[in-house]
Design an enzyme around this catalytic site. Sequence first.
Site, short mmCIF file in Angstrom:
data_model
loop_
_atom_site.label_atom_id
_atom_site.label_comp_id
_atom_site.label_asym_id
_atom_site.label_seq_id
_atom_site.Cartn_x
_atom_site.Cartn_y
_atom_site.Cartn_z
N HIS A 1 0.80 -1.23 0.00
CA HIS A 1 0.00 0.00 0.00
C HIS A 1 0.84 1.28 0.00
O HIS A 1 0.29 2.37 -0.09
CB HIS A 1 -0.97 0.02 1.19
CG HIS A 1 -0.29 0.34 2.49
ND1 HIS A 1 0.46 -0.59 3.18
CD2 HIS A 1 -0.23 1.47 3.22
CE1 HIS A 1 0.94 -0.05 4.27
NE2 HIS A 1 0.54 1.21 4.33
C1 UD1 Z 1 -2.28 5.49 6.03
C2 UD1 Z 1 -0.98 5.87 6.72
C3 UD1 Z 1 0.00 4.71 6.64
C4 UD1 Z 1 -0.61 3.42 7.13
C5 UD1 Z 1 -1.87 3.16 6.35
C6 UD1 Z 1 -2.55 1.87 6.78
C7 UD1 Z 1 -0.38 8.26 6.61
C8 UD1 Z 1 0.51 9.24 5.95
N1 UD1 Z 1 -0.37 7.01 6.09
O1 UD1 Z 1 -1.98 5.37 4.65
O2 UD1 Z 1 1.13 5.00 7.43
O3 UD1 Z 1 0.30 2.36 6.96
O4 UD1 Z 1 -2.75 4.27 6.57
O5 UD1 Z 1 -3.69 1.65 6.06
O6 UD1 Z 1 -1.06 8.59 7.54
N2 UD1 Z 1 -9.42 5.34 1.93
C9 UD1 Z 1 -10.62 4.69 1.82
N3 UD1 Z 1 -11.23 4.29 2.97
C10 UD1 Z 1 -10.69 4.50 4.20
C11 UD1 Z 1 -9.48 5.18 4.28
C12 UD1 Z 1 -8.84 5.59 3.15
O7 UD1 Z 1 -11.12 4.47 0.74
O8 UD1 Z 1 -11.32 4.11 5.20
C13 UD1 Z 1 -8.73 5.81 0.72
C14 UD1 Z 1 -8.59 7.31 0.73
O9 UD1 Z 1 -9.64 7.92 0.09
C15 UD1 Z 1 -7.28 7.56 0.02
C16 UD1 Z 1 -6.49 6.29 0.27
O10 UD1 Z 1 -7.40 5.31 0.74
O11 UD1 Z 1 -7.47 7.72 -1.35
C17 UD1 Z 1 -5.37 6.53 1.23
O12 UD1 Z 1 -5.84 6.84 2.54
P1 UD1 Z 1 -4.94 7.71 3.58
O13 UD1 Z 1 -5.52 7.66 4.94
O14 UD1 Z 1 -4.68 9.04 3.00
O15 UD1 Z 1 -3.54 6.98 3.62
P2 UD1 Z 1 -3.17 5.43 3.57
O16 UD1 Z 1 -2.54 5.15 2.25
O17 UD1 Z 1 -4.29 4.56 4.02
#
Ligand code: UD1
Length: 365
Positions: A209
Amino acid sequence: MIVDLIAGARPNFMKVAPIIRALDVRRRGGGALDYRLVHTGQHYDRKMSGDFFEQLGIPEPHVNLEAGSGTQAEQTGTIMSRYEKLLVAAPSEICVVVGDVNSTMACAITARKLGIPVAHVEAGIRSGDWSMPEEINRVVTDSITNYFFTTSEHANRNLRSQGVDESRIFFVGNTMIDTLLANLDRLREPSVWQDRGLRPGGYVVLTLHRPGNVDDARAFAGLVQAVCDAVRGLDVVFPVHPRTAKTLARIPRRPDNLVTIEPQPYLEFNYLVRNCKCVITDSGGITEETTVMGIPCMTLRTSTERPETVEEGTNELLGTDETAIRPAMDRLFAGGWKAGRRPALWDGRAGDRIVAALESILSAT
Ligand code: UD1
């Protein structure tokens, strides 16, 4: 006395659960600390958040800031302004943040600027890789943290070398491992187990991821193909993170032995890990769990903030070049993988040590 506990994204939930449990036990025994659980809403899907609360027995958050997704700055800014409103209206005595996600840094900055001391659980770990948002979150958070709760001697050394006074470093162990050890007997067979007829040691678990591995479709497809080619026909079970799903949708052809599934709840995911041939991942937390379970782990990154999982555990850094995967797999199949041992204080009692330290910190202030 109110302790704020901040949880925002999936890897935070396993880290706060043992602290909550220890606070509850102390309170029932007449302890003075109470807590307010603040969910920032960084992760909001049931599969990324709600399932974990339910399975790990974490109570409903007292507050949900509902920050949701966005760019790095948008997400951080939203969490900061909403947490600031909460603290102004109802201050706490101390703000406890865990891990290295955007919620960790955002709430630490907000609390400290309002004069509320910050305690950081999993402080001091460093990858040295400044392209990762998590590394920036770690360094910024630790630069304003008052009390450092650490998981390893590496973390202690990093903090000392940055001039942190010994009296502010509390080597407590690993709350993520507290949660793992508390749940090893409760792991649950996921539906893919029957659907694919999986057998112990008869499949590989893949998780990816990190933006560096999944945001570019061509590089991502190359890694997935290389993994599937190297595993000698075994199934590659791949729980797909929402960020990764967006890239996966752009890949036209998938290998036949790639089994994509939705993000798994905690008990089902660790059932898969505990029974697999090996894990291939770019996560940090999973390398700690595989070390404790004695499962071979290959990390598709060039650095780690958890070197003890390589030096003492079952983890090996392969880098992000797909050609490194086959030789590592060949070694595994030839029986040449290290067994590893559990690092110091990864014994299931970190939550208790943190709460004991918080009690002494707050009674002295
Ligand atoms: C975040 C953390 C990372 C951790 C990971 C575990 C930061 C910088 N990164 O990364 O350290 O390892 O979580 O999962 O804080 N999304 C959904 N549903 C959700 C949450 C997110 O669809 O419930 C989508 C968001 O719209 C976005 C993407 O997933 O497009 C990334 O989500 P984001 O929380 O920004 O960072 P992660 O890549 O999940």
